[in-house]
Design a protein around this motif. Structure first.
Motif, PDB file in Angstrom:
ATOM      1  N   ALA A 598      44.192  33.262  43.603  1.00 25.17           N
ATOM      2  CA  ALA A 598      44.755  32.339  44.594  1.00 25.17           C
ATOM      3  C   ALA A 598      46.266  32.465  44.706  1.00 25.17           C
ATOM      4  N   ARG A 599      46.933  32.775  43.596  1.00 26.61           N
ATOM      5  CA  ARG A 599      48.390  32.822  43.601  1.00 26.61           C
ATOM      6  C   ARG A 599      48.961  34.155  44.088  1.00 26.61           C
ATOM      7  N   ASP A 600      48.136  35.158  44.209  1.00 28.87           N
ATOM      8  CA  ASP A 600      48.634  36.482  44.578  1.00 28.87           C
ATOM      9  C   ASP A 600      48.052  36.886  45.921  1.00 28.87           C
ATOM     10  N   GLU A 601      48.893  36.942  46.930  1.00 31.60           N
ATOM     11  CA  GLU A 601      48.429  37.213  48.294  1.00 31.60           C
ATOM     12  C   GLU A 601      47.770  38.576  48.400  1.00 31.60           C
ATOM     13  N   LYS A 602      48.307  39.567  47.702  1.00 27.66           N
ATOM     14  CA  LYS A 602      47.715  40.907  47.761  1.00 27.66           C
ATOM     15  C   LYS A 602      46.310  40.905  47.163  1.00 27.66           C
ATOM     16  N   LEU A 603      46.178  40.251  46.011  1.00 32.93           N
ATOM     17  CA  LEU A 603      44.875  40.226  45.357  1.00 32.93           C
ATOM     18  C   LEU A 603      43.848  39.428  46.156  1.00 32.93           C
ATOM     19  N   SER A 604      44.258  38.273  46.678  1.00 36.19           N
ATOM     20  CA  SER A 604      43.311  37.454  47.436  1.00 36.19           C
ATOM     21  C   SER A 604      42.872  38.159  48.706  1.00 36.19           C
ATOM     22  N   SER A 605      43.779  38.905  49.341  1.00 34.91           N
ATOM     23  CA  SER A 605      43.434  39.669  50.545  1.00 34.91           C
ATOM     24  C   SER A 605      42.462  40.794  50.199  1.00 34.91           C
ATOM     25  N   PHE A 606      42.749  41.497  49.118  1.00 31.57           N
ATOM     26  CA  PHE A 606      41.877  42.586  48.682  1.00 31.57           C
ATOM     27  C   PHE A 606      40.499  42.035  48.318  1.00 31.57           C
ATOM     28  N   TYR A 607      40.467  40.895  47.654  1.00 31.59           N
ATOM     29  CA  TYR A 607      39.217  40.264  47.244  1.00 31.59           C
ATOM     30  C   TYR A 607      38.374  39.900  48.468  1.00 31.59           C
ATOM     31  N   ALA A 608      39.016  39.320  49.476  1.00 29.58           N
ATOM     32  CA  ALA A 608      38.300  38.934  50.696  1.00 29.58           C
ATOM     33  C   ALA A 608      37.700  40.151  51.388  1.00 29.58           C
ATOM     34  N   ASP A 609      38.452  41.251  51.435  1.00 31.68           N
ATOM     35  CA  ASP A 609      37.955  42.475  52.084  1.00 31.68           C
ATOM     36  C   ASP A 609      36.745  43.037  51.334  1.00 31.68           C
ATOM     37  N   ALA A 610      36.799  43.019  50.016  1.00 31.86           N
ATOM     38  CA  ALA A 610      35.681  43.536  49.227  1.00 31.86           C
ATOM     39  C   ALA A 610      34.456  42.636  49.359  1.00 31.86           C
ATOM     40  N   LEU A 611      34.698  41.336  49.396  1.00 34.04           N
ATOM     41  CA  LEU A 611      33.602  40.374  49.494  1.00 34.04           C
ATOM     42  C   LEU A 611      32.882  40.476  50.837  1.00 34.04           C
ATOM     43  N   ALA A 612      33.608  40.888  51.875  1.00 32.67           N
ATOM     44  CA  ALA A 612      33.007  41.042  53.202  1.00 32.67           C
ATOM     45  C   ALA A 612      31.990  42.182  53.218  1.00 32.67           C
ATOM     46  N   VAL A 613      32.131  43.099  52.276  1.00 29.33           N
ATOM     47  CA  VAL A 613      31.230  44.253  52.208  1.00 29.33           C
ATOM     48  C   VAL A 613      30.048  43.982  51.275  1.00 29.33           C
ATOM     49  N   ASN A 614      30.303  43.279  50.177  1.00 24.21           N
ATOM     50  CA  ASN A 614      29.257  42.997  49.187  1.00 24.21           C
ATOM     51  C   ASN A 614      29.433  41.570  48.688  1.00 24.21           C
ATOM     52  N   ASN A 615      28.484  40.710  49.001  1.00 26.02           N
ATOM     53  CA  ASN A 615      28.598  39.297  48.639  1.00 26.02           C
ATOM     54  C   ASN A 615      28.213  39.077  47.172  1.00 26.02           C
ATOM     55  N   SER A 616      29.100  39.522  46.295  1.00 29.76           N
ATOM     56  CA  SER A 616      28.914  39.341  44.852  1.00 29.76           C
ATOM     57  C   SER A 616      30.215  38.761  44.298  1.00 29.76           C
ATOM     58  N   PRO A 617      30.469  37.482  44.572  1.00 28.36           N
ATOM     59  CA  PRO A 617      31.810  36.904  44.338  1.00 28.36           C
ATOM     60  C   PRO A 617      32.311  36.972  42.905  1.00 28.36           C
ATOM     61  N   VAL A 618      31.458  36.690  41.918  1.00 31.94           N
ATOM     62  CA  VAL A 618      31.932  36.648  40.536  1.00 31.94           C
ATOM     63  C   VAL A 618      32.254  38.047  40.026  1.00 31.94           C
ATOM     64  N   SER A 619      31.347  38.995  40.242  1.00 29.87           N
ATOM     65  CA  SER A 619      31.563  40.356  39.737  1.00 29.87           C
ATOM     66  C   SER A 619      32.776  41.006  40.392  1.00 29.87           C
ATOM     67  N   ILE A 620      32.907  40.841  41.701  1.00 24.17           N
ATOM     68  CA  ILE A 620      34.062  41.424  42.406  1.00 24.17           C
ATOM     69  C   ILE A 620      35.352  40.761  41.942  1.00 24.17           C
ATOM     70  N   ALA A 621      35.315  39.436  41.776  1.00 24.10           N
ATOM     71  CA  ALA A 621      36.517  38.709  41.351  1.00 24.10           C
ATOM     72  C   ALA A 621      37.012  39.204  39.993  1.00 24.10           C
ATOM     73  N   ASN A 622      36.094  39.396  39.048  1.00 23.95           N
ATOM     74  CA  ASN A 622      36.491  39.855  37.721  1.00 23.95           C
ATOM     75  C   ASN A 622      37.120  41.243  37.778  1.00 23.95           C
ATOM     76  N   LEU A 623      36.569  42.113  38.604  1.00 20.07           N
ATOM     77  CA  LEU A 623      37.108  43.467  38.729  1.00 20.07           C
ATOM     78  C   LEU A 623      38.480  43.449  39.397  1.00 20.07           C
ATOM     79  N   VAL A 624      38.607  42.648  40.444  1.00 18.14           N
ATOM     80  CA  VAL A 624      39.876  42.584  41.177  1.00 18.14           C
ATOM     81  C   VAL A 624      40.963  41.935  40.324  1.00 18.14           C
ATOM     82  N   ALA A 625      40.625  40.830  39.623  1.00 18.45           N
ATOM     83  CA  ALA A 625      41.624  40.088  38.844  1.00 18.45           C
ATOM     84  C   ALA A 625      42.092  40.854  37.613  1.00 18.45           C
ATOM     85  N   ASN A 626      41.329  41.839  37.192  1.00 17.35           N
ATOM     86  CA  ASN A 626      41.704  42.607  36.004  1.00 17.35           C
ATOM     87  C   ASN A 626      42.109  44.040  36.349  1.00 17.35           C
TER      88      ASN A 626
END
Length: 751
Positions: A598-626
């Motif tokens: 939430a605090r990083d605009e680049k990460l949140s934007s990247f997360y949203a783009d990935a989520l639009a392709v594969n609706n797996s919010p927890v797994s994608i979030a962990n990969l993006v945040a790390n």
């Protein structure tokens, strides 16, 4: 209690609804042979928490059946830990030794029933007779002794007529049982040792498997909750109670996953070695995971209980990141403790155009913390600042004091550097500065813009303190022995300076030293004459970059993390808060990952783009945040070799079990270098996950055949070796075997 119930509470509710029990009784039954650690805190929270949630009660019972290792100091430490965490046991503390007479009567009864016998085999032969996983055991010839002979020998054992190890009492069950724990387990062994409570009355002491279940029964325990390592012991638990024909209601055993934390050891043997060999300063050394150590370091009961709640109650063992424990204490202290100024490495600053003295009224808490309180901060022409808050040759992005860059003194004035004084070795010893009299904080009329404010203390009124900076005790994620100890786990700073109100007014015992971290007045060594503070935790995880070249604070780019100049996490904007609530609510992310995104605009934007392709919010979030976040620390999204769609594809391959999580990290590393699609990388490198038991079983069989020593140890009760066989199998397949399938197959073959 949370609406989401763990599996243990589901069992309890089912038992209540069916009328199996009228009242819930649990127990916390530690062996008093060491100080309790964070793993015990989880067990305490579970046992006392379940009793509380269902209007029952929890007993505190010392499993004191081994007089050679137990001590009253450990009993007191266990009692203290339970109370400090906020729980109370029912009635007096209980002891298994309270029941020695009754346990002995039940042992005699089993002998009379022909269900127990005195065995005189030596230890090596007894182990040999147990058989193997694939071969049945052989019963001792001494099992044919008559009831009268067994009763006589047992009585003489009790009276001390035999040497240690000369005889044992064994249950007579089944030497061909698939569960090797059931192959005539030991019930009593001879110990010629003084018991700290029973004195010298007994020369024999009950084994855990005999004494534990019967102690539970005596106390009316309904749910005997223990860790997974005792799963195979459950059959003995039931056999003893059923064979004796004890009247209901009776207890039943239920297992949960024990707590494992990286960079940490919780083996009592290893902790005892650290203490006895003086690698640490006692059981309450703040580097230890003991409750006494965490308490002395400055952890709060609330933070530990919140941590235990956040990791949940699972049925499968796993390792928790120690950063999650550190997050729990940060999260707890953030809204509680006052902010003050402390200089750990002082650099003198003389303000040549300032005369006299004055005081500034500074708040203890930032605006977003709903607490009040201020203190007077003295000011004069001689002050001290943090040494690395000045740079003679600043790198790009450095925002603090330089020969050409002014800076604000927190709650005070803007100063500029006029002269640098050095010693004969070229070391900077003093800064001559000038202040702007119209720049006073809160009434600044200069219009001067500065990039940051720094902490400082007044030279005349500041107080000298000792600061103990603690780091992780081990330098690797999965420590094994003393060779893995971190040589830099403790740094003592004896000449730090702090503003006087902290010592004279004592507004609290825990503080945030601005831009340094959270600190605690040492409860043992602190005196007004010689104040001592322990570092509890930094303001953020400092281990994320441990595998990279060490950076100085001046080399960090300002965009790496949104943090205020005083070190407090900047309050979220409305849009960031909305994202955070969406992530933790709708997407079910944990608060730490949600906060990062939430605090990083680049990460949140990247997360949203990935989520639009594969609706797996927890797994994608962990990969993006790390993983993705690590790449974006030094780059823009446009500079990455991979894109959001490829990350989504990678996560889908894990979700579909095409590859394992471990292989996914390898694929990601290759993606970050080459930019190839994950499917291509997996195909080219032959990384598809192996889930077919027909392929995996021969590998396991080969590993078992080559490691018979460890098989025997496993049979003897060392269930931790299950992980050894799983690890060897994964290693043999290059990490491609499905871990869940491997765990199931190994467990089956070792039974």
């Amino acid at each position: 209690m949370s609406e989401h119930k763990d599996f243990l509470r589901t069992i309890v509710e089912k038992d209540l609804d069916s009328g199996k029990y009228k009242n819930i009784i649990t127990r916390f039954p530690p062996e008093p042979n060491g100080f309790p650690h964070i793993g015990h805190a989880k067990s305490i929270a579970i046992n006392f928490g379940i009793a509380r949630d269902y209007n029952g009660h929890c007993n505190l019972r010392m499993d004191d059946t081994n007089p050679t290792t137990e001590d009253t100091k450990y009993v007191e430490a266990l009692k203290d830990a339970v109370q400090w965490l906020g729980f109370e046991w029912k009635g007096d503390v209980r002891y298994t030794s309270d029941y020695f007479d009754k346990l002995y009567e039940w042992a005699q009864e089993l002998v009379k029933m022909g269900k127990a016998y005195v065995d005189s085999l030596d230890e090596e032969t007894m182990r040999e007779y147990r058989g193997t996983i694939t071969e049945p055991g052989k019963r001792s010839k001494y099992a044919e002794r008559s009831v009268e002979e067994n009763l006589d020998l047992l009585e003489r054992m009790k009276n001390g007529e035999f040497k240690d190890g000369e005889h044992v009492l064994r249950a007579k069950i089944d030497m061909s049982a698939p569960n090797m724990k059931m192959r005539d387990p030991l019930m009593y062994r001879i110990r010629h040792a003084h018991h700290y409570r029973a004195g010298d009355k007994w020369a024999i002491y009950p084994m855990y498997d005999f004494g534990h279940c019967l102690s539970d029964y005596i106390e009316g325990v309904t749910h005997s909750i223990c860790t997974l390592e005792f799963e195979n012991n459950r059959d003995i638990y039931d056999w003893v109670i059923n064979t004796l024909g004890l009247e209901p209601p009776r207890p039943y055993q239920h297992e949960f996953a024990r707590l494992g934390i990286n960079y940490t050891v919780m083996s009592k043997r290893k902790l005892l070695e650290l203490v006895n060999e003086k690698y640490v300063n006692g059981w309450d050394d703040p580097r230890l995971p003991t409750i006494a150590g965490l308490r002395r370091r400055g952890y709060t009961p609330e933070s530990i209980l919140n941590f235990c709640e956040s990791i949940g109650i699972a049925k499968a063992n796993s390792t928790v990141d120690v950063a999650q424990l550190e997050f729990a204490i940060r999260d707890d202290l953030n809204t509680k403790v006052p902010r003050v100024m402390c200089v750990l490495e002082p650099l003198k600053v003389t303000i040549e155009n300032y005369e006299g003295t004055e005081e500034f009224d500074a708040p203890y808490y930032p605006e977003d913390i709903p607490k009040e309180g201020t203190r007077a901060v003295p000011f004069s022409k001689e002050i001290y600042i943090e040494r690395d808050d000045f740079s003679e040759n600043p790198p790009k992005g450095y925002n603090r004091l330089t020969p050409d860059q002014a800076v604000r003194l927190r709650s005070a004035y803007i100063i500029t550097c006029k002269e640098i004084i050095k010693d004969a070795n070229g070391e900077i010893t003093e800064i001559i500065a000038e202040y702007n009299p119209d720049s006073k904080s809160g009434s600044d009329t200069t219009g001067i813009k500065v990039k940051s404010a720094i902490q400082w203390v007044d030279a005349a009124s500041s107080k000298k303190i000792e600061v103990r900076v603690y780091d992780r005790l081990y330098s690797c994620e999965n420590p094994d022995g003393l060779e893995d100890l971190n040589p830099d786990s403790l740094k003592v700073i004896r000449d730090a300076l702090i503003e006087p109100a902290v010592i004279t007014d004592k507004p609290d015992e825990r503080f945030q030293f601005e831009r340094q971290g959270y600190f605690y007045a040492d409860p043992i060594d602190y005196t007004d004459k010689n104040p001592v503070f322990n570092k509890i935790v930094g303001l953020k995880d400092s281990w994320g970059k441990k595998d990279k070249p060490k950076e100085t604070r001046t080399e960090r780019k300002p965009q790496e993390k949104k943090v205020q100049i005083d070190g407090e996490v900047e309050p979220m904007t409305e849009s960031e808060q909305a994202l955070f609530e969406k992530y933790t609510g709708k997407f079910k992310l944990n608060s730490m990952v949600a906060d990062i995104l939430a605090r990083d605009e680049k990460l949140s934007s990247f997360y949203a783009d990935a989520l639009a392709v594969n609706n797996s919010p927890v797994s994608i979030a962990n990969l993006v945040a790390n993983e993705v976040a690590r790449e974006l620390k030094e780059k823009e999204i446009s500079d990455l070799k991979f894109n959001a769609s490829q990350i989504a594809e990678l996560v889908k391959m894990v979700d579909d079990e095409t590859i394992s999580s471990k292989i996914a990290k390898e694929v990601f590393e290759e993606m970050s270098k080459s930019g190839d699609n994950p499917a291509k990388i997996v195909e080219d490198k032959g990384l598809v996950q192996i889930s077919d038991p027909a392929v995996i079983e021969p590998i396991i069989d080969d590993i078992i055949a080559k490691n018979q020593d460890n098989v025997e140890k496993f049979k003897a009760g060392n269930t931790k070796l299950l992980g050894f066989f799983v690890g060897q199998t994964l290693k043999a397949t290059g990490g491609k075997a499905n871990p869940q399938v491997v765990n199931q197959l190994v467990a089956q073959k070792l039974k």
